[in-house]
Design a protein around this motif. Sequence first.
Motif, PDB file in Angstrom:
ATOM      1  N   ASP A   1      28.302  -4.618 -31.355  1.00  0.00           N
ATOM      2  CA  ASP A   1      27.246  -4.885 -32.324  1.00  0.00           C
ATOM      3  C   ASP A   1      27.424  -6.234 -33.005  1.00  0.00           C
ATOM      4  N   ALA A   2      28.597  -6.855 -32.862  1.00  0.00           N
ATOM      5  CA  ALA A   2      28.801  -8.186 -33.427  1.00  0.00           C
ATOM      6  C   ALA A   2      27.905  -9.214 -32.754  1.00  0.00           C
ATOM      7  N   LEU A   3      27.398  -8.884 -31.555  1.00  0.00           N
ATOM      8  CA  LEU A   3      26.537  -9.822 -30.849  1.00  0.00           C
ATOM      9  C   LEU A   3      25.096  -9.783 -31.342  1.00  0.00           C
ATOM     10  N   LEU A   4      24.765  -8.812 -32.173  1.00  0.00           N
ATOM     11  CA  LEU A   4      23.379  -8.625 -32.565  1.00  0.00           C
ATOM     12  C   LEU A   4      22.843  -9.755 -33.438  1.00  0.00           C
ATOM     13  N   ASN A   5      23.707 -10.547 -34.047  1.00  0.00           N
ATOM     14  CA  ASN A   5      23.220 -11.632 -34.884  1.00  0.00           C
ATOM     15  C   ASN A   5      23.085 -12.946 -34.124  1.00  0.00           C
ATOM     16  N   LEU A   6      23.177 -12.878 -32.798  1.00  0.00           N
ATOM     17  CA  LEU A   6      22.936 -14.075 -31.998  1.00  0.00           C
ATOM     18  C   LEU A   6      21.442 -14.386 -31.986  1.00  0.00           C
ATOM     19  N   PRO A   7      21.064 -15.650 -31.752  1.00  0.00           N
ATOM     20  CA  PRO A   7      19.645 -15.996 -31.694  1.00  0.00           C
ATOM     21  C   PRO A   7      18.909 -15.137 -30.662  1.00  0.00           C
ATOM     22  N   SER A   8      17.757 -14.612 -31.034  1.00  0.00           N
ATOM     23  CA  SER A   8      17.012 -13.706 -30.152  1.00  0.00           C
ATOM     24  C   SER A   8      16.454 -14.417 -28.934  1.00  0.00           C
ATOM     25  N   THR A   9      16.482 -15.745 -28.952  1.00  0.00           N
ATOM     26  CA  THR A   9      15.957 -16.498 -27.814  1.00  0.00           C
ATOM     27  C   THR A   9      16.943 -16.588 -26.665  1.00  0.00           C
ATOM     28  N   ILE A  10      18.204 -16.204 -26.878  1.00  0.00           N
ATOM     29  CA  ILE A  10      19.223 -16.285 -25.828  1.00  0.00           C
ATOM     30  C   ILE A  10      19.371 -14.935 -25.136  1.00  0.00           C
ATOM     31  N   PRO A  11      18.952 -14.813 -23.869  1.00  0.00           N
ATOM     32  CA  PRO A  11      19.173 -13.557 -23.146  1.00  0.00           C
ATOM     33  C   PRO A  11      20.671 -13.305 -22.990  1.00  0.00           C
ATOM     34  N   VAL A  12      21.101 -12.088 -23.278  1.00  0.00           N
ATOM     35  CA  VAL A  12      22.512 -11.718 -23.194  1.00  0.00           C
ATOM     36  C   VAL A  12      22.631 -10.402 -22.444  1.00  0.00           C
ATOM     37  N   VAL A  13      23.614 -10.312 -21.556  1.00  0.00           N
ATOM     38  CA  VAL A  13      23.964  -9.050 -20.901  1.00  0.00           C
ATOM     39  C   VAL A  13      25.402  -8.732 -21.265  1.00  0.00           C
ATOM     40  N   LEU A  14      25.612  -7.537 -21.757  1.00  0.00           N
ATOM     41  CA  LEU A  14      26.942  -7.090 -22.144  1.00  0.00           C
ATOM     42  C   LEU A  14      27.545  -6.315 -20.981  1.00  0.00           C
ATOM     43  N   LEU A  15      28.701  -6.745 -20.504  1.00  0.00           N
ATOM     44  CA  LEU A  15      29.342  -6.148 -19.337  1.00  0.00           C
ATOM     45  C   LEU A  15      30.588  -5.374 -19.755  1.00  0.00           C
ATOM     46  N   CYS A  16      30.662  -4.104 -19.334  1.00  0.00           N
ATOM     47  CA  CYS A  16      31.808  -3.234 -19.618  1.00  0.00           C
ATOM     48  C   CYS A  16      31.957  -2.929 -21.108  1.00  0.00           C
ATOM     49  N   SER A  17      30.878  -2.878 -21.797  1.00  0.00           N
ATOM     50  CA  SER A  17      30.857  -2.459 -23.189  1.00  0.00           C
ATOM     51  C   SER A  17      29.411  -2.156 -23.529  1.00  0.00           C
ATOM     52  N   VAL A  18      29.172  -1.402 -24.588  1.00  0.00           N
ATOM     53  CA  VAL A  18      27.808  -1.023 -24.938  1.00  0.00           C
ATOM     54  C   VAL A  18      27.551  -1.275 -26.417  1.00  0.00           C
ATOM     55  N   SER A  19      26.296  -1.494 -26.721  1.00  0.00           N
ATOM     56  CA  SER A  19      25.866  -1.621 -28.097  1.00  0.00           C
ATOM     57  C   SER A  19      25.258  -0.288 -28.531  1.00  0.00           C
ATOM     58  N   ARG A  20      25.408   0.026 -29.791  1.00  0.00           N
ATOM     59  CA  ARG A  20      24.862   1.294 -30.281  1.00  0.00           C
ATOM     60  C   ARG A  20      23.344   1.291 -30.292  1.00  0.00           C
ATOM     61  N   GLY A  21      22.736   0.145 -30.390  1.00  0.00           N
ATOM     62  CA  GLY A  21      21.285   0.051 -30.364  1.00  0.00           C
ATOM     63  C   GLY A  21      20.772  -0.297 -28.987  1.00  0.00           C
ATOM     64  N   ASN A  22      19.525  -0.750 -28.927  1.00  0.00           N
ATOM     65  CA  ASN A  22      18.914  -1.118 -27.658  1.00  0.00           C
ATOM     66  C   ASN A  22      18.521  -2.594 -27.641  1.00  0.00           C
ATOM     67  N   GLU A  23      19.235  -3.404 -28.425  1.00  0.00           N
ATOM     68  CA  GLU A  23      18.873  -4.813 -28.539  1.00  0.00           C
ATOM     69  C   GLU A  23      19.452  -5.683 -27.434  1.00  0.00           C
ATOM     70  N   ILE A  24      20.440  -5.169 -26.688  1.00  0.00           N
ATOM     71  CA  ILE A  24      21.127  -5.973 -25.676  1.00  0.00           C
ATOM     72  C   ILE A  24      21.196  -5.193 -24.368  1.00  0.00           C
ATOM     73  N   ASP A  25      20.904  -5.873 -23.248  1.00  0.00           N
ATOM     74  CA  ASP A  25      21.110  -5.256 -21.941  1.00  0.00           C
ATOM     75  C   ASP A  25      22.606  -5.013 -21.749  1.00  0.00           C
ATOM     76  N   SER A  26      22.962  -3.873 -21.150  1.00  0.00           N
ATOM     77  CA  SER A  26      24.383  -3.589 -20.925  1.00  0.00           C
ATOM     78  C   SER A  26      24.590  -2.944 -19.567  1.00  0.00           C
TER      79      SER A  26
END
Length: 350
Positions: free
Chosen positions: A128-153
């Motif tokens: 979830d520390a990644l959630l404050n990154l600029p929303s314009t940057i596509p991010v994929v989280l590999l081998c970890s998950v976010s509690r929300g649905n804001e990041i592809d994982s």
Amino acid sequence: MVTIKDVAREANVSVATVSRVLNGSGPVSDETRRLIREVAGRMRYVPHSGARSLITSKTQTLGVLLPDLYGEFFSEVIRGMDDTAQKHGFHLLISRAYADRHGIETAIRAMRGRVDGVVVMSPDLDADALLNLPSTIPVVLLCSVSRGNEIDSLTIQNSRGAREMTAHLISLGHRRIAIIKGSARNYDAAERLRGYRMALREAGIAPDPALECGGDFTEAAGYAAALELMALKDRPTAIFAANDSMAIGALSALRESGIDVPAEIAVAGFDDIPLARYMDPPLSSVHVPICELGARAVELLLNGITHKNGHARRRERVSTELVIRRSTGVEPAERPPPQPSTLDKVMASI
């Protein structure tokens, strides 16, 4: 140094026309296109990537942040990423980033303007520390998950794989099964420990804290853990390491201690890195399609880039399967596929 103006002057066209041809945008006749490419090639003109990205708002580069660059697991992940990226006309910018919020954010800020999106593999990170990154940057989280649905994982079926390998060891008659764990805050390690404990409970075996050794996914940690387990008064009859590197370290320690694998102690790992099948004895492992894992992460990132980060986020898991070799005391499952005539005979006899 040859510039775009030099190419335009030599081809007797405008700079804008040269730009359209080299960027693949805008209407240009086939004859003019061939001429410009011939002139650019003859003059050995190489477009300036920075200038191109300012014009197109694209760098054709993907950022990759990994917790480490050492070992077969990471080399296989990178191979899958690079193959897929290049098939789509992209290149990779790879960096090692420490698994903490400040380190990840600093690395991503350094990549801004230089990449079109970022794959972050950081199992130790609070995602979830990644959630404050600029929303314009596509991010994929590999081998970890976010509690929300804001990041592809994209994750691995860690718990299921560990549960199945532990159950396999139990099916061979083992009751004292040790585990060499991964790092304390590591998502993969926690899930594999959970699967191990689940299989023990399902078999009516109470988990023994003495059989749960700390580790950090390195060969040295596996080596040290195996020596610690050998010092126990009531030794385990099987060792399940949370990755192959630690299993390989354990095999080395057991061999140096004169302990026969698998006659005295069975050993199994997780990941099924390419080296696993060439160990002595060949290492049983939970197979992870590591190369495909990297490839799929890039595919998810490209999807986010295509949709300018306005897409519905995805949470996917990569399946695992057991690969049984001699280190657990049974005949290896890896055999050449039967010829059609042999298969027909087998089917006919059933």
